[in-house]
Scaffold this motif. Structure first.
Motif, short mmCIF file in Angstrom:
data_model
loop_
_atom_site.label_atom_id
_atom_site.label_comp_id
_atom_site.label_asym_id
_atom_site.label_seq_id
_atom_site.Cartn_x
_atom_site.Cartn_y
_atom_site.Cartn_z
N ALA A 158 0.83 -1.22 0.00
CA ALA A 158 0.00 0.00 0.00
C ALA A 158 0.86 1.26 0.00
O ALA A 158 0.49 2.27 -0.62
N ILE A 159 1.99 1.21 0.67
CA ILE A 159 2.84 2.41 0.76
C ILE A 159 3.38 2.81 -0.61
O ILE A 159 3.22 3.97 -1.04
N PRO A 160 4.05 1.93 -1.38
CA PRO A 160 4.53 2.36 -2.70
C PRO A 160 3.39 2.71 -3.67
O PRO A 160 3.56 3.57 -4.54
N LEU A 161 2.22 2.05 -3.53
CA LEU A 161 1.10 2.40 -4.40
C LEU A 161 0.58 3.81 -4.10
O LEU A 161 0.28 4.60 -5.02
N LEU A 162 0.49 4.12 -2.80
CA LEU A 162 0.03 5.47 -2.43
C LEU A 162 1.06 6.54 -2.75
O LEU A 162 0.72 7.72 -2.85
N ASP A 163 2.32 6.13 -2.92
CA ASP A 163 3.37 7.11 -3.26
C ASP A 163 3.09 7.78 -4.61
O ASP A 163 3.57 8.90 -4.86
N PHE A 164 2.38 7.07 -5.50
CA PHE A 164 2.09 7.69 -6.80
C PHE A 164 1.23 8.94 -6.67
O PHE A 164 1.28 9.83 -7.53
N ALA A 193 6.05 3.77 -19.97
CA ALA A 193 6.75 2.68 -20.64
C ALA A 193 8.14 2.50 -20.06
O ALA A 193 8.62 1.37 -19.85
N MET A 194 8.83 3.61 -19.81
CA MET A 194 10.15 3.53 -19.21
C MET A 194 10.09 2.93 -17.81
O MET A 194 10.93 2.12 -17.42
N MET A 195 9.08 3.33 -17.05
CA MET A 195 8.94 2.78 -15.70
C MET A 195 8.62 1.28 -15.73
O MET A 195 9.09 0.50 -14.89
N GLY A 251 8.76 -8.72 -4.52
CA GLY A 251 8.54 -10.16 -4.68
C GLY A 251 7.14 -10.60 -4.33
O GLY A 251 6.82 -11.79 -4.40
N LEU A 252 6.26 -9.65 -3.93
CA LEU A 252 4.88 -9.98 -3.59
C LEU A 252 3.97 -9.76 -4.79
O LEU A 252 4.06 -8.71 -5.44
N HIS A 253 3.12 -10.72 -5.07
CA HIS A 253 2.16 -10.60 -6.18
C HIS A 253 2.82 -10.04 -7.43
O HIS A 253 2.53 -8.90 -7.84
N PRO A 254 3.72 -10.77 -8.07
CA PRO A 254 4.53 -10.24 -9.17
C PRO A 254 3.71 -9.63 -10.31
O PRO A 254 4.06 -8.55 -10.81
N ARG A 255 2.64 -10.32 -10.74
CA ARG A 255 1.86 -9.78 -11.86
C ARG A 255 1.21 -8.45 -11.51
O ARG A 255 1.22 -7.51 -12.31
N PHE A 256 0.64 -8.37 -10.32
CA PHE A 256 0.00 -7.11 -9.91
C PHE A 256 1.02 -5.98 -9.82
O PHE A 256 0.78 -4.87 -10.31
N CYS A 257 2.16 -6.29 -9.20
CA CYS A 257 3.17 -5.24 -9.02
C CYS A 257 3.73 -4.78 -10.36
O CYS A 257 3.95 -3.56 -10.57
N LEU A 258 3.98 -5.71 -11.31
CA LEU A 258 4.48 -5.30 -12.62
C LEU A 258 3.46 -4.45 -13.36
O LEU A 258 3.82 -3.48 -14.06
N SER A 259 2.20 -4.83 -13.23
CA SER A 259 1.18 -3.99 -13.89
C SER A 259 1.12 -2.60 -13.28
O SER A 259 0.93 -1.60 -13.99
N PHE A 272 3.45 0.12 -14.47
CA PHE A 272 3.02 0.87 -15.68
C PHE A 272 1.82 1.75 -15.39
O PHE A 272 1.78 2.93 -15.77
N LEU A 273 0.82 1.19 -14.67
CA LEU A 273 -0.42 1.94 -14.43
C LEU A 273 -0.19 3.11 -13.48
O LEU A 273 -0.80 4.18 -13.66
N GLY A 274 0.65 2.93 -12.47
CA GLY A 274 0.89 4.02 -11.51
C GLY A 274 1.44 5.26 -12.21
O GLY A 274 0.85 6.36 -12.12
N PRO A 275 2.58 5.15 -12.93
CA PRO A 275 3.08 6.33 -13.66
C PRO A 275 2.09 6.83 -14.72
O PRO A 275 2.01 8.05 -14.97
N LEU A 276 1.36 5.87 -15.35
CA LEU A 276 0.40 6.31 -16.38
C LEU A 276 -0.68 7.21 -15.79
O LEU A 276 -1.06 8.25 -16.37
N LEU A 277 -1.19 6.82 -14.59
CA LEU A 277 -2.24 7.64 -13.97
C LEU A 277 -1.71 9.00 -13.53
O LEU A 277 -2.45 10.00 -13.53
#
Length: 578
Positions: free
Chosen positions: A88-94, A167-169, A126-134, A137-142
């Motif tokens: 939650a912390i890195p997601l809220l950082d966006f 894309a770079m992120m 290393g937690l939920h790799p698919r979600f974190c990789l997505s 891209f989505l965090g910087p995009l938003l």
């Protein structure tokens, strides 16, 4: 160059250890510090270079939210929360990054790069790799699309222009994720290797403790030496043995107080350690250690370490057999004393029986009784003689020219009454007549008496005993074969041991004490010959004796001396008839 790199690796390893020794709460706070420090650096730069940006409410709100996230990361008990909640912390950082970026639009400051910090955090977690990789891209995009949508911009080109940053992120997140996976695999491999090594070390330690306990428990001196003769391992008992032998410190192969079985000083090349270093394998090598009253006798054995011819040292065992040898000596002394005390009165008994038998006018029943008494007295006399011979510790042979064929004939003649009484036929298969040899005629006659009488005792009614003597290369050969009860292979291997009797002989209650064959072997060894036994149950037994020719000087005397079998025959007849 090697030393600075080594120091760098040590510093990195120390930092890694320091980080993972921190509590989960401190690690979360430490992970949030880089972004908080970056935004804190933007504040004075914006105040000096872009006053309008610093006064923007969105900028201030972003800075405040970032400070709140830092405090939240440091305050929550992460060790009691689910691991996935830490994302939650890195997601809220966006959110604060987006606010600060919107406030800085139109300036020269590239604030969108700040999204790299939560992107790296998400990809490395290393937690939920698919979600974190997505979300990388989505965090910087938003953070770039929401401001455009809030400004009412509906041009597709504007949205397409800002896709470079997300894309770079995403690419950065993918690389970081692969590095994280690789690092995790390496860490897992290292942990597994460390665990295996730990188990191996623990197993080795247990085996060493077990080996030490066994070596210190057994009352046997054990010593392992390398190819150069240096001691690599020894138990406490062996160190006591070395002290008893007066070993020179630092010289494992120099034992001054070591002697052979007879008590003579043992040369270094014949000492057990030196023999073992040379690659010899031996057992029951009797030595003496120490001097005077403290001297002890040891049975030593050695086995090489490694393949024959390429041994890497050896292991020796020193077993104290002093008490056993003393017991054997005491038994032999007892047998010798008792046999000697019995032999004298028996000789007198036999003499007086002969006098009584020769008395005129003796009734036949008395004469028959005296014959029975003499026969049993003679049997007792032979038993006492065997005991005395066995206790003497050795047999002396005095070779002289004689006729072996005549010795065989006399031995068969002497055994004929016993064979006839047992219903057994005797056969003389000797080829050469005469058969000149240089042996101790009396001892060889005793040898044949023992072998033939032994064959008669173990042959059933109607059986046969065959004796054969012949010249062979280097000496003479004698075989005594019977069609008796036979023995197993294991019993035949022990038949020459003193007081040994086969199971079949005990079951059949055949009289004897097990000394005849032991004496026969001693007589053969006194002539430097050999004796072998081949037997099968219910198929008979064959004893083969080889008597080698004497030394050259004895052979020359044999050709020079007179050869008188007739006189020897008379002596043998006189001996057998008392």
């Amino acid at each position: 160059m090697r030393q600075p790199r080594t120091q760098e690796r040590e510093w990195t390893r120390g930092l890694h250890v320091f980080y993972y020794q921190l509590s989960p709460r401190k690690r979360m706070a430490l992970g949030q510090v880089p972004l908080a420090a970056s935004i804190a650096l933007v504040v004075p730069v914006a105040a000096l270079s872009h006053p309008g940006m610093a006064a923007d409410p969105l900028f201030r709100l972003g800075v405040l939210l970032q400070a709140c996230l830092l405090a939240l990361a440091a305050a929550l008990p992460w060790e009691r929360l689910p691991p996935g909640l830490a994302l939650a912390i890195p997601l809220l950082d966006f959110v604060p990054i987006g606010l600060v970026r919107v406030a800085g639009l139109g300036t020269s400051m590239q604030l969108g790069v700040l999204t790299a910090i939560p992107v790296v955090w998400l990809a490395w977690s290393g937690l939920h790799p698919r979600f974190c990789l997505s979300m990388t891209f989505l965090g910087p995009l938003l953070t770039v699309w929401i401001p455009l949508a809030a400004a009412g911009n509906h041009e597709p080109g504007a949205y397409a222009d800002v896709l470079v940053l997300p894309a770079m992120m995403l690419a950065t997140g993918a690389v970081v994720h692969m590095l994280a996976v690789s690092s995790a695999d390496q860490q897992r491999s290292l942990r597994e290797a460390r665990d295996r090594l730990q188990r191996t070390l623990e197993g080795s330690a247990r085996e060493k403790r077990l080996l030490d306990a066994v070596l210190e428990t057994v009352p046997v001196g054990v010593q392992a030496v390398d190819a150069a003769g240096r001691t690599s391992m020894a138990n406490r008992q062996q160190y006591l043995n070395k002290t008893l032998a007066g070993r020179v410190p630092g010289a494992d192969q120099d034992w001054p107080g070591i002697f052979d079985a007879a008590g003579h000083p043992l040369p270094p090349e014949q000492q057990p350690v030196m023999r073992a270093v040379r690659g010899e394998s031996f057992s029951d090598y009797i030595i003496r250690l120490g001097e005077g009253a403290a001297q002890r006798m040891f049975s030593t054995s050695a086995r090489p370490i490694g393949a024959p011819g390429a041994a890497d040292g050896a292991v020796l065992a020193f077993t104290d057999v002093t008490a056993l040898i003393q017991a054997i000596a005491s038994k032999d002394d007892f047998l010798a004393n008792v046999s000697h005390e019995l032999r004298t009165p028996l000789t007198s008994v036999l003499g007086y029986i002969d006098l009584l038998r020769s008395a005129p006018g003796l009734p036949q029943n008395v004469r028959d009784g005296l014959t029975v008494v003499r026969r049993n007295a003679e049997r007792l006399h032979r038993l006492v003689t065997d005991l005395l011979t066995a206790a003497s510790g050795g047999i002396d042979a005095r070779p002289a020219p004689c006729d072996l064929a005549e010795i065989v004939r006399l031995a068969l003649a002497s055994a004929a009454p016993a064979a006839e009484a047992a219903g057994i036929s005797l056969h003389d298969a000797t080829i050469d007549r005469p058969l000149p040899v240089v042996v101790d005629a009396e001892r060889v006659a005793q040898l044949l008496d023992n072998l033939i009488s032994n064959a008669i005792k173990y042959t059933l009614l109607g059986g046969s005993v065959t004796v054969r003597a012949a010249r062979t290369r280097g000496g003479a050969e004698i075989t005594v074969s019977d069609t008796g009860i036979g023995m197993s292979e294991e019993e035949a291997a022990s038949v020459f041991d003193r007081f040994y009797r086969a199971e079949a002989a005990r079951a059949a209650r055949v009289p004897g004490v097990g000394l005849g064959l032991a004496i026969a072997k001693a007589i053969v060894e006194a002539h430097r010959g050999s004796i072998e036994c081949v037997s099968r149950l219910a198929a008979g037994t064959t004893f083969t004796v080889f008597l080698p020719d004497p030394a050259p000087e004895a052979g020359q005397r044999r050709n020079e001396e007179a050869f008188a079998p007739a006189g020897q025959a008379a002596e043998r007849e006189e001996d057998h008839h008392g």
